[in-house]
Design a protein around this motif. Structure first.
Motif, PDB file in Angstrom:
ATOM      1  N   UNK A  72      44.968  50.986  41.720  1.00 43.03           N
ATOM      2  CA  UNK A  72      46.374  51.005  42.047  1.00 43.03           C
ATOM      3  C   UNK A  72      46.792  52.447  42.733  1.00 43.03           C
ATOM      4  N   UNK A  73      46.218  53.220  42.648  1.00 41.14           N
ATOM      5  CA  UNK A  73      46.369  54.380  43.336  1.00 41.14           C
ATOM      6  C   UNK A  73      45.844  54.521  44.752  1.00 41.14           C
ATOM      7  N   UNK A  74      44.661  53.771  45.034  1.00 45.60           N
ATOM      8  CA  UNK A  74      44.117  53.510  46.349  1.00 45.60           C
ATOM      9  C   UNK A  74      44.930  52.627  47.050  1.00 45.60           C
ATOM     10  N   UNK A  75      45.397  51.712  46.433  1.00 47.25           N
ATOM     11  CA  UNK A  75      46.378  50.409  46.980  1.00 47.25           C
ATOM     12  C   UNK A  75      47.549  51.189  47.574  1.00 47.25           C
ATOM     13  N   UNK A  76      48.158  52.586  47.014  1.00 47.73           N
ATOM     14  CA  UNK A  76      49.367  53.157  47.377  1.00 47.73           C
ATOM     15  C   UNK A  76      48.823  53.992  48.551  1.00 47.73           C
ATOM     16  N   UNK A  77      47.414  54.077  48.861  1.00 45.61           N
ATOM     17  CA  UNK A  77      46.984  55.085  50.013  1.00 45.61           C
ATOM     18  C   UNK A  77      47.577  56.546  49.849  1.00 45.61           C
ATOM     19  N   UNK A  78      47.378  57.109  48.382  1.00 47.65           N
ATOM     20  CA  UNK A  78      47.801  58.346  48.343  1.00 47.65           C
ATOM     21  C   UNK A  78      47.009  59.672  48.917  1.00 47.65           C
ATOM     22  N   UNK A  79      45.285  59.270  48.847  1.00 48.72           N
ATOM     23  CA  UNK A  79      44.405  60.162  49.472  1.00 48.72           C
ATOM     24  C   UNK A  79      44.147  59.951  51.138  1.00 48.72           C
ATOM     25  N   UNK A  80      43.703  61.028  51.642  1.00 49.90           N
ATOM     26  CA  UNK A  80      43.230  61.044  53.013  1.00 49.90           C
ATOM     27  C   UNK A  80      42.224  59.751  53.473  1.00 49.90           C
ATOM     28  N   UNK A  81      41.366  59.429  52.436  1.00 47.14           N
ATOM     29  CA  UNK A  81      40.233  58.357  52.702  1.00 47.14           C
ATOM     30  C   UNK A  81      41.038  57.058  52.641  1.00 47.14           C
ATOM     31  N   UNK A  82      41.845  56.805  51.635  1.00 50.98           N
ATOM     32  CA  UNK A  82      42.473  55.368  51.367  1.00 50.98           C
ATOM     33  C   UNK A  82      43.675  55.222  52.476  1.00 50.98           C
ATOM     34  N   UNK A  83      44.199  56.437  52.980  1.00 49.65           N
ATOM     35  CA  UNK A  83      45.191  56.463  54.255  1.00 49.65           C
ATOM     36  C   UNK A  83      44.577  55.752  55.327  1.00 49.65           C
ATOM     37  N   UNK A  84      43.173  56.440  55.539  1.00 49.44           N
ATOM     38  CA  UNK A  84      42.613  56.040  56.687  1.00 49.44           C
ATOM     39  C   UNK A  84      42.081  54.548  56.793  1.00 49.44           C
ATOM     40  N   UNK A  85      41.500  54.131  55.756  1.00 52.59           N
ATOM     41  CA  UNK A  85      41.418  52.596  55.661  1.00 52.59           C
ATOM     42  C   UNK A  85      42.524  51.696  55.681  1.00 52.59           C
ATOM     43  N   UNK A  86      43.689  52.100  54.871  1.00 46.71           N
ATOM     44  CA  UNK A  86      44.976  51.368  55.273  1.00 46.71           C
ATOM     45  C   UNK A  86      45.520  51.238  56.646  1.00 46.71           C
ATOM     46  N   UNK A  87      45.380  52.465  57.644  1.00 44.85           N
ATOM     47  CA  UNK A  87      45.709  52.322  58.779  1.00 44.85           C
ATOM     48  C   UNK A  87      44.760  51.537  59.810  1.00 44.85           C
ATOM     49  N   UNK A  88      43.738  51.653  59.372  1.00 47.49           N
ATOM     50  CA  UNK A  88      42.508  50.932  60.078  1.00 47.49           C
ATOM     51  C   UNK A  88      42.745  49.244  59.999  1.00 47.49           C
TER      52      UNK A  88
END
Length: 361
Positions: free
Chosen positions: A320-336
């Motif tokens: 759930x935290x990954x889906x919210x893109x809280x960290x830098x890595x997950x934000x990068x994946x979300x943006x891509x």
């Protein structure tokens, strides 16, 4: 009469070879020009020729049927020693050509008119010329057309030369960037191995993974011809080799990918997604420095997909935290993913993190 050599013959020949036009295949761009010249000037023969050492070579011709002739019988070999435009109403009345078998034997060339192909340095390379089997003269309009068409030939040659030089420079820059990225990645990896602080070591390893993977992509792009697509298998074989050298010994990495080819932008996105997932797994999911990471990539006419998973300790809350893109890595994946109009799907149940992205064509 055999044509005399140009006063700057060695320099002229170097200029001619610099254009890389000799002995190339016929091309529509040049064939069209000689057809236009033949029709406008109302003559049976028209050629674009270049005066090489010992021969004259035809890039394009109408009505001639050969690609080269000896320099001894070259009419244009005489002409390039003169002005920008030469017209000879009757070749048999010109002492340079009166004994030339191309003019004396039937059906000989009795008329010649040529516009010299001259470089910016003023050196003649050849001519765009027209020939007839009977004496005659051109109208002012026909002369003007030949002059304009000859300038078009030189513009085409200059454009091709500029493009070739630009591509050579780009490849040299690419080569240096690729080597620099690989060196920086290797240096960071060495410093990570020597670091005593665990947080510093993790940060250096993370940076090394990112840079070494970008170096692999750059190496793959460096080998591409302009407009060519990236072969995913070749790219990710490089990536997998680099990552295995950088990951802790207890972590197993498997990347499955087919023989698909994709655009450089999609290849870059897939590479970065893999980078971020692997980095996050090492830092958060596989905290005891052991386990496995699996990546599966597919691309085709109907779209592309990427599935990433590890067998770490990620929970539903972590997903759930990954889906919210809280960290830098997950934000990068979300943006891509967003750049391709799709959203990443994260899931976990205590036995590892799973990421899937599907994009329709």
């Amino acid at each position: 009469m055999t044509p005399r050599l140009h006063p700057r013959e060695e320099e002229r020949l170097r200029e001619l070879r610099r254009y890389n036009i000799l002995d190339t295949e016929r091309e529509r761009d040049f064939d069209d020009l000689v057809e236009i010249a033949s029709q406008i000037c109302e003559v049976p023969v028209s050629v674009v020729n270049f005066i090489d050492e010992g021969r004259q070579w035809f890039k394009a011709e109408v009505g001639l049927g050969v690609r080269s002739t000896p320099i001894e019988t070259s009419l244009c070999g005489h002409v390039i020693l003169e002005g920008d435009f030469v017209e000879i109403p009757d070749t048999l009345k010109d002492e340079r050509m009166a004994d030339n078998p191309l003019c004396t034997e039937e059906p000989g060339f009795r008329f010649y008119a040529g516009a010299v192909l001259r470089t910016e340095k003023g050196l003649p390379l050849g001519t765009l010329c027209v020939l007839d089997h009977k004496p005659r003269t051109l109208t002012p309009h026909q002369r003007r057309v030949l002059e304009v068409l000859s300038k078009h030939v030189m513009r085409e040659l200059e454009l091709r030369l500029a493009l070739a030089q630009e591509q050579t420079l780009r490849r040299e820059v690419d080569h240096r960037v690729k080597n620099s990225l690989a060196s920086i990645g290797a240096l960071l990896s060495m410093k990570a191995q020597r670091a005593t602080d665990e947080a510093v070591q993790t940060a250096l390893e993370d940076a090394s993974i990112r840079i070494r993977s970008l170096s692999s992509l750059h190496a793959e792009l460096h080998d591409l011809a302009q407009g060519e697509r990236v072969e995913l298998r070749s790219l990710f074989e490089r990536i997998e080799r680099d990552l295995r050298q950088l990951l802790p010994d207890g972590i197993r990495l498997v990347i499955e990918v087919g023989d698909d080819r994709v655009s450089p932008s999609l290849a870059n996105a897939l590479l970065l997604i893999v980078n971020e997932f692997v980095s996050n797994s090492v830092k958060h999911g596989l905290q005891d420095r052991s386990g496995s990471i699996a990546i599966a990539i597919r691309a085709g006419d109907d779209g592309w997909s990427i599935a990433c998973s590890d067998d770490g300790s990620a929970t539903t809350a972590d997903a759930e935290r990954a889906a919210l893109a809280k960290g830098l890595g997950t934000r990068v994946i979300q943006s891509l993913a967003s750049s391709f109009g799709v959203a990443p799907d994260w899931s976990a149940n205590g036995s590892g993190m799973h990421l899937r992205i599907d994009a329709a064509a």
